[in-house]
Enzyme design. Structure first.
Site, short mmCIF file in Angstrom:
data_model
loop_
_atom_site.label_atom_id
_atom_site.label_comp_id
_atom_site.label_asym_id
_atom_site.label_seq_id
_atom_site.Cartn_x
_atom_site.Cartn_y
_atom_site.Cartn_z
CD GLU A 172 -2.90 -1.28 2.30
OE1 GLU A 172 -2.78 -0.52 3.26
OE2 GLU A 172 -3.85 -2.07 2.17
CD GLU A 278 -4.57 -7.97 1.37
OE1 GLU A 278 -5.48 -7.30 1.89
OE2 GLU A 278 -3.36 -7.70 1.54
#
Ligand code: GLA
Length: 384
Positions: A172, A278
């Protein structure tokens, strides 16, 4: 509306034909008549692509038996949801806690599964471990932060060298707004080069490991453009990523199918493999929560599926999972793996984020029974 629509006939018959042999669990609907075992995702996909799951809790004793059976039986590769994050592994400088991570890797090895290590530099202010950026009462300078980052990566990768298939080296990093990288303690001290520095260090620590850059919304054109720029910078800095992880936290009726496929193709063109790391499909749309303004107060009261999810909504979810896995099957040679973020609906983080509600985002329900989505995924693998 909670009344169940009748299942389409084809779906009903197929579900009735299976019962879950693993762990002695029956599949439910009409299971008594037929005792054939539940097909295993890992057998049906045969690694094209590998199918994985994230596991929360200590393996094996901290995970309920019905989930353990699914984890053992269905998947090729396991991601520790939390126990390899920095806060967990090194909560204080020099004090490493490998207990849970060791047990995790041993469990996977005993079961002939791979491990996807997750994660080193998680570039958000709230997930940047505080002590790393402090030097007594002062902020730590760049040299100290770099040295701590290198020590952490080297120690962890060194411990599991040859035993962990891939590592999410940076998680991220890209900004959601105008900036290139998100401003955090990492980028404030080391600048945008933090990403290249982390990859260089990881490459040296275990040259054979697959190194992953992991992020969300990178299938959207704006963030995808930043991602491609970042990959080019990494190549120039001799700090290549092998795989890009698309997190894949999507929402029902808003799965960006075309953008996902375009991104897989674009990343292949840029010389990297893709992992979906994910995956889940949130059943309670959350865009209003993030829209700002007064809507949030209303949204947080929403809990439409607290008493269960109606069959027609589950079927809609199944269709969308099916469509996703058709894309993955079509591009399987470009993919490293596809990982679900959780085994059953009862453990999903989406029951608590971004507000508390009963969610149903995964392939197995709260009784660890396969949902229509599970069968749709199998169908996609079989090319139907
Ligand atoms: C992010 C992180 C994961 C996990 C999920 C939600 O996407 O990468 O480690 O925390 O959020 O649980």
């Amino acid at each position: 509306m909670l009344t169940a629509e009748p299942l389409p006939r084809r779906e009903f018959l197929r579900q009735a034909a299976f019962s879950l042999a693993a762990g002695g669990m029956a599949c439910g609907r009409g299971a008594k008549a037929a005792d054939s075992p539940l097909p295993r995702l890992r057998d049906v996909f045969q690694g094209r692509p590998r199918i994985g799951v994230a596991v929360e809790g200590r393996l094996p004793d901290g995970v309920p038996a019905d989930e353990l059976e699914l984890i053992r039986g269905q998947f090729d590769i396991l991601t520790p949801a939390n126990c390899m994050k920095w806060d967990h592994l090194q909560p204080r400088e020099g004090q490493f806690d490998f207990q849970q991570a060791d047990a995790f890797v041993a469990f996977a090895e005993a079961n002939r599964q791979k491990v996807a290590g997750h994660c080193f530099v998680w570039n958000r202010p709230e997930t940047s471990t505080k002590w790393v950026f402090q030097d007594g009462d002062k902020p730590a300078d760049a040299a100290l932060v770099l040295q701590r980052m290198q020590t952490h990566i080297r120690t962890v990768m060194g411990r599991y060298r040859g035993r962990v298939h891939s590592w999410d080296v940076v998680n991220e990093a890209l900004d959601d707004g105008k900036a290139f990288l998100r401003r955090t303690p990492w980028t404030e001290t080391l600048g945008d080069e933090v990403v290249a520095k982390a990859f260089q260090c990881a490459r040296r620590a275990d040259p054979a490991a697959t190194l992953v850059y992991n992020d969300y919304n990178i299938e959207t054109p704006a963030k995808r453009a930043k991602l491609l720029r970042l990959l080019a910078q990494l190549r120039d800095a001799n700090a290549r990523a092998d795989v890009v992880g698309i997190q894949g936290h999507w929402e029902i009726d808003r799965v960006p199918f075309e953008q996902i496929e375009e991104t897989i193709v674009a990343l292949h063109g840029a010389g990297v493999k893709v992992a979906v790391t994910e995956l889940d499909i949130d059943m309670v749309p959350r865009e209003k929560y993030f829209a700002g303004g007064s809507q949030r107060e209303e949204v947080v009261k929403q809990d439409p599926y607290a008493e269960g999810c109606p069959a027609d909504v589950l079927q809609r979810q199944a269709d969308q999972y099916g469509r996703l896995f058709q894309i993955f099957a079509r591009h399987s040679e470009k993919l490293d793996r596809v990982t679900l973020w959780g085994v059953t609906d009862r453990v999903s983080w989406l029951n608590a984020w971004p507000w508390k509600r009963v969610n149903h985002p995964l392939l197995f329900d709260r009784q660890a029974k396969p949902k229509p989505a599970f069968f749709a995924v199998l169908d996609a693998a079989r090319g139907r």
